[in-house]
Design a protein around this motif. Structure first.
Motif, PDB file in Angstrom:
ATOM      1  N   TYR A  25     -13.482  -3.152   5.925  1.00  0.00           N
ATOM      2  CA  TYR A  25     -12.411  -3.160   4.926  1.00  0.00           C
ATOM      3  C   TYR A  25     -11.151  -2.577   5.536  1.00  0.00           C
ATOM      4  O   TYR A  25     -11.192  -1.552   6.218  1.00  0.00           O
ATOM      5  CB  TYR A  25     -12.796  -2.307   3.708  1.00  0.00           C
ATOM      6  N   GLU A  26     -10.030  -3.235   5.282  1.00  0.00           N
ATOM      7  CA  GLU A  26      -8.717  -2.718   5.661  1.00  0.00           C
ATOM      8  C   GLU A  26      -7.867  -2.715   4.410  1.00  0.00           C
ATOM      9  O   GLU A  26      -7.864  -3.686   3.646  1.00  0.00           O
ATOM     10  CB  GLU A  26      -8.080  -3.588   6.746  1.00  0.00           C
ATOM     11  N   TRP A  27      -7.155  -1.629   4.202  1.00  0.00           N
ATOM     12  CA  TRP A  27      -6.448  -1.494   2.945  1.00  0.00           C
ATOM     13  C   TRP A  27      -5.353  -0.448   3.074  1.00  0.00           C
ATOM     14  O   TRP A  27      -5.498   0.536   3.813  1.00  0.00           O
ATOM     15  CB  TRP A  27      -7.457  -1.050   1.889  1.00  0.00           C
ATOM     16  N   GLN A  28      -4.254  -0.655   2.376  1.00  0.00           N
ATOM     17  CA  GLN A  28      -3.226   0.377   2.264  1.00  0.00           C
ATOM     18  C   GLN A  28      -2.543   0.259   0.920  1.00  0.00           C
ATOM     19  O   GLN A  28      -2.504  -0.819   0.317  1.00  0.00           O
ATOM     20  CB  GLN A  28      -2.210   0.306   3.396  1.00  0.00           C
ATOM     21  N   TYR A  29      -2.044   1.377   0.474  1.00  0.00           N
ATOM     22  CA  TYR A  29      -1.349   1.406  -0.800  1.00  0.00           C
ATOM     23  C   TYR A  29      -0.388   2.583  -0.778  1.00  0.00           C
ATOM     24  O   TYR A  29      -0.692   3.634  -0.210  1.00  0.00           O
ATOM     25  CB  TYR A  29      -2.355   1.592  -1.939  1.00  0.00           C
ATOM     26  N   GLY A  30       0.734   2.405  -1.395  1.00  0.00           N
ATOM     27  CA  GLY A  30       1.699   3.485  -1.458  1.00  0.00           C
ATOM     28  C   GLY A  30       2.546   3.375  -2.708  1.00  0.00           C
ATOM     29  O   GLY A  30       2.660   2.300  -3.303  1.00  0.00           O
ATOM     30  N   LEU A  31       3.083   4.503  -3.107  1.00  0.00           N
ATOM     31  CA  LEU A  31       3.991   4.554  -4.246  1.00  0.00           C
ATOM     32  C   LEU A  31       5.140   5.490  -3.924  1.00  0.00           C
ATOM     33  O   LEU A  31       4.970   6.486  -3.200  1.00  0.00           O
ATOM     34  CB  LEU A  31       3.274   5.081  -5.496  1.00  0.00           C
ATOM     35  N   LEU A  32       6.294   5.185  -4.491  1.00  0.00           N
ATOM     36  CA  LEU A  32       7.413   6.103  -4.378  1.00  0.00           C
ATOM     37  C   LEU A  32       7.122   7.343  -5.214  1.00  0.00           C
ATOM     38  O   LEU A  32       6.492   7.265  -6.277  1.00  0.00           O
ATOM     39  CB  LEU A  32       8.701   5.434  -4.842  1.00  0.00           C
TER      40      LEU A  32
END
Length: 167
Positions: A65-72
């Protein structure tokens, strides 16, 4: 435990913490992910930066699994944090974490999970599986078969990483 024993235990713990080796120095390039985040979303007088988590993992079953997530940061502080309580509550039970670990290890059916030690009765297992499914940590592609959705594997590992003691 009486007060004197508690104070002695706290003093021993403080001595252990004070004797711990210092954190290793930060070298050039150690914060490459943070550097990339700051380049894209700098912390300035006008902008509050952001939060990013990412991962590339292979689980015991061999799945990758490869994954990324971000929020300001602004978005995070504008959110209603209490809405995350159900998700945290679903993870806040040792049996549920054991079930998630077993599913990542390859056990998929309720019958396989029921054979684990210290997870309770079949009814209790189904209760825990419903809680995890309701919070989005599991899904059931077939009756009696459970999987962690691909988009939740890395977040689960991030939460577990965040729960570890900081050294």
């Amino acid at each position: 435990m009486d007060l004197e024993e508690r104070v002695a235990a706290l003093e021993r713990r403080m001595a252990e913490l004070e004797a711990a080796p210092p954190a290793p120095p930060v070298a050039e390039g150690d914060f490459w992910a943070l550097d990339a985040l700051k380049a894209r979303h700098p912390v300035t007088q006008e902008a509050d930066g952001g939060v990013l988590f990412t991962g590339a993992v292979r689980v015991p079953t061999g799945h990758h699994y490869e994954w990324q997530y971000g929020l300001l940061t602004e978005t995070l502080f504008d959110d209603n944090w209490s809405e995350a309580a159900a998700s945290f509550a679903a993870l806040g039970n040792p049996v549920r974490l054991t079930l998630l670990r077993a599913i990542l290890d390859g056990l998929r059916t309720a019958a396989e999970l029921a054979a684990l030690d210290d997870v309770g009765t079949t009814g209790q297992i189904y209760h825990h599986l419903r809680q995890l499914t309701g919070a989005g940590w599991l899904h059931s592609p077939q009756r009696g078969r459970f999987e962690i959705p691909a988009g939740r594997v890395v977040p689960l590992l991030v939460v577990l990483t965040a729960a570890r003691p900081v050294t």
